[in-house]
Enzyme design. Structure first.
Site, mmCIF file in Angstrom:
data_model
loop_
_atom_site.group_PDB
_atom_site.id
_atom_site.type_symbol
_atom_site.label_atom_id
_atom_site.label_comp_id
_atom_site.label_asym_id
_atom_site.label_seq_id
_atom_site.Cartn_x
_atom_site.Cartn_y
_atom_site.Cartn_z
ATOM 1 N N SER A 141 31.935 17.363 19.796
ATOM 2 C CA SER A 141 30.514 17.647 19.272
ATOM 3 C C SER A 141 29.834 16.273 18.910
ATOM 4 O O SER A 141 30.426 15.467 18.532
ATOM 5 C CB SER A 141 30.598 18.711 18.313
ATOM 6 O OG SER A 141 29.097 18.626 17.886
ATOM 7 N N TYR A 154 33.441 22.343 10.333
ATOM 8 C CA TYR A 154 32.938 22.272 11.494
ATOM 9 C C TYR A 154 33.059 20.582 12.015
ATOM 10 O O TYR A 154 33.603 20.036 12.886
ATOM 11 C CB TYR A 154 31.715 22.732 12.158
ATOM 12 C CG TYR A 154 31.333 22.765 13.536
ATOM 13 C CD1 TYR A 154 31.909 23.618 14.362
ATOM 14 C CD2 TYR A 154 30.610 21.677 13.796
ATOM 15 C CE1 TYR A 154 31.438 23.351 15.910
ATOM 16 C CE2 TYR A 154 30.118 21.435 15.247
ATOM 17 C CZ TYR A 154 30.722 22.445 16.068
ATOM 18 O OH TYR A 154 30.324 22.480 17.574
HETATM 19 N N1 NAD Z 1 26.258 25.095 21.593
HETATM 20 C C1 NAD Z 1 25.893 23.830 21.070
HETATM 21 O O1 NAD Z 1 25.073 23.581 20.598
HETATM 22 C C2 NAD Z 1 27.365 23.126 20.893
HETATM 23 C C3 NAD Z 1 27.075 21.719 20.557
HETATM 24 C C4 NAD Z 1 28.166 20.953 20.203
HETATM 25 C C5 NAD Z 1 29.406 21.557 20.593
HETATM 26 N N2 NAD Z 1 29.633 22.704 21.026
HETATM 27 C C6 NAD Z 1 31.166 23.215 21.286
HETATM 28 O O2 NAD Z 1 31.147 23.774 22.790
HETATM 29 C C7 NAD Z 1 32.061 24.832 22.614
HETATM 30 C C8 NAD Z 1 31.477 25.971 23.397
HETATM 31 O O3 NAD Z 1 30.630 26.488 22.521
HETATM 32 P P1 NAD Z 1 29.390 27.350 23.058
HETATM 33 O O4 NAD Z 1 28.013 26.913 22.388
HETATM 34 O O5 NAD Z 1 29.415 27.681 24.618
HETATM 35 O O6 NAD Z 1 29.920 28.644 22.169
HETATM 36 P P2 NAD Z 1 29.878 30.265 22.479
HETATM 37 O O7 NAD Z 1 30.140 30.980 21.246
HETATM 38 O O8 NAD Z 1 28.684 30.682 23.334
HETATM 39 O O9 NAD Z 1 31.303 30.418 23.319
HETATM 40 C C9 NAD Z 1 32.537 30.212 22.562
HETATM 41 C C10 NAD Z 1 33.409 30.890 23.702
HETATM 42 O O10 NAD Z 1 34.737 30.841 22.698
HETATM 43 C C11 NAD Z 1 35.532 32.138 22.610
HETATM 44 N N3 NAD Z 1 36.370 31.929 21.522
HETATM 45 C C12 NAD Z 1 36.012 31.897 20.174
HETATM 46 N N4 NAD Z 1 37.356 31.648 19.385
HETATM 47 C C13 NAD Z 1 38.226 31.941 20.251
HETATM 48 C C14 NAD Z 1 39.610 31.863 20.005
HETATM 49 N N5 NAD Z 1 40.283 32.115 19.085
HETATM 50 N N6 NAD Z 1 40.243 32.183 21.473
HETATM 51 C C15 NAD Z 1 39.709 32.235 22.398
HETATM 52 N N7 NAD Z 1 38.476 32.105 22.678
HETATM 53 C C16 NAD Z 1 37.667 32.101 21.789
HETATM 54 C C17 NAD Z 1 34.322 33.020 22.487
HETATM 55 O O11 NAD Z 1 34.480 34.401 22.706
HETATM 56 C C18 NAD Z 1 33.245 32.484 23.323
HETATM 57 O O12 NAD Z 1 33.416 33.144 24.735
HETATM 58 C C19 NAD Z 1 32.624 24.860 21.214
HETATM 59 O O13 NAD Z 1 33.829 24.020 21.029
HETATM 60 C C20 NAD Z 1 31.367 24.402 20.419
HETATM 61 O O14 NAD Z 1 31.820 23.796 19.123
HETATM 62 C C21 NAD Z 1 28.513 23.783 21.152
#
Ligand code: NAD
Length: 252
Positions: A141, A154
C-alpha cells in the site's frame, strides 16, 4: 495472452482489486484459483471467468490459517496442475490509533496482511522452485511506504509486506522466483467505503479526499490489475524485490 498456460492463485480474489486481477489474469490466458473468505463471491468470480471461456476454480479459505493455505496449495496443484503465479492480495484495515486498537485487532490485521503471505510463500516456494521458478506479487500500500493517520496496525503491516517482499526476493531469486510488491493508492473498492464507515465520516466527502492527488481521482481496480499482470508475466523478467507504486502520484 501474456500468461498463457500459467497457473495462478489470487487471494482476496472475490473483492475489488483481487476480482479485477483474477479477471485480468484469465483474459491473459492463465488458469486462476480464486481464493477468498467469501465462498459465494469467489465462486461468482470463477463462474464469470468460465462463462467467458477461461479456466477457474474457487476455493474458500482464511489465508491467515496454515491449514487453509496447505489445503489451497494442494487443491491448486491437484486441480490446475501446478503453480506459476501467486498474487497475495487479501487484506483488511482497521482505522484506529495505537490507543484505540485492541491486541486482538492488531493480531488479526497482521494475521491477514502479513502472516498469510509468509504462509503462502512457505508452501508455494518449494513447488515453484521444483518447477524452475515463478512470480509472486504481494499487495502492499502507499501506507507501506509512508505513514497514515488512524491506521497504526495497517501501516505497520503494509510496511512489513514491502520489506518481507524484498527479503523473499533475495532468498528465492536463485531459484528463479521473482517477488515484488504492488502498492496502490486509494482505489475504488469496498475497503475504501468501509474506511469511511469505520471513521464515522460522510462517504462522499471521504471519497472526494481520496481523489486529492496529482491525477485528481481515485484508482480503479483494473488499473492495479494491469500492473500485477505485468509483474506476473515474463515481460518483467528482470524485476524482483521492487515496490511498484500505482497511486495516481499520491506518494510523489
Ligand atoms: N482499496 C484501496 O484503496 C487500497 C489501497 C492500498 C492497498 N490496498 C490493498 O489491496 C488489497 C485488496 O483490497 P481491496 O480494496 O480490493 O479490498 P476489498 O475489501 O474490496 O477486498 C478484499 C478481499 O479480501 C477478502 N479477505 C479478507 N480477509 C480474508 C482472509 N482472511 N482470507 C481470505 N480472504 C480474505 C475479502 O473477503 C475481500 O473479497 C488489500 O491488501 C488492501 O490492503 C487497497
Amino acid at each position: 495472452m501474456r500468461l498463457q498456460n500459467k497457473k495462478a492463485i489470487v487471494t482476496g480474489g472475490a473483492g475489488g482489486i483481487g476480482r479485477a486481477t483474477s479477471l485480468a489474469f484469465a483474459a491473459e490466458g492463465a488458469s486462476v484459483a480464486v481464493v477468498d473468505l467469501n465462498a459465494d463471491a469467489a465462486e461468482a468470480v470463477a463462474e464469470e471467468i468460465r462463462a467467458a471461456g477461461g479456466t477457474a476454480i474457487a476455493l474458500a479459505a482464511d489465508v491467515s490459517s496454515e491449514a487453509d493455505i496447505e489445503r489451497v496449495v494442494a487443491s491448486v496443484v491437484d486441480e490446475l496442475g501446478g503453480i506459476d503465479v501467486v498474487f497475495n492480495n487479501a487484506g483488511i484495515i482497521r482505522r484506529t490509533t495505537a490507543v484505540e486498537t485492541t491486541v486482538e485487532e492488531w493480531d488479526r490485521v497482521f494475521g491477514v496482511n502479513v502472516r498469510a503471505i509468509f504462509l503462502m510463500c512457505k508452501h508455494v516456494v518449494p513447488i515453484m522452485a521444483a518447477n524452475g521458478g515463478g512470480s509472486i506479487v504481494n499487495t502492499g500500500s502507499g501506507w507501506g511506504l509512508k505513514g497514515g493517520g488512524q491506521a497504526i496496525s495497517y501501516c505497520a503491516s503494509k510496511g512489513a509486506v514491502v520489506n518481507m517482499t524484498r527479503a523473499l526476493a533475495i532468498d528465492h531469486g536463485p531459484q528463479g522466483i521473482r517477488v515484488n510488491s504492488v502498492n496502490p493508492g486509494d482505489v475504488d473498492t469496498g475497503m475504501l467505503r468501509d474506511e469511511a464507515k469505520q471513521l464515522g465520516q460522510d462517504q462522499a466527502g471521504f471519497l472526494a479526499e481520496a481523489a486529492e492527488r496529482p491525477l485528481n481521482r481515485m484508482g480503479q481496480p483494473s488499473e492495479i490489475a494491469a500492473a500485477v499482470v505485468w509483474l506476473a508475466s515474463d515481460e518483467s523478467s528482470y524485476v524482483t524485490g521492487s515496490a511498484l507504486v500505482v497511486d495516481g502520484g499520491g506518494i510523489a
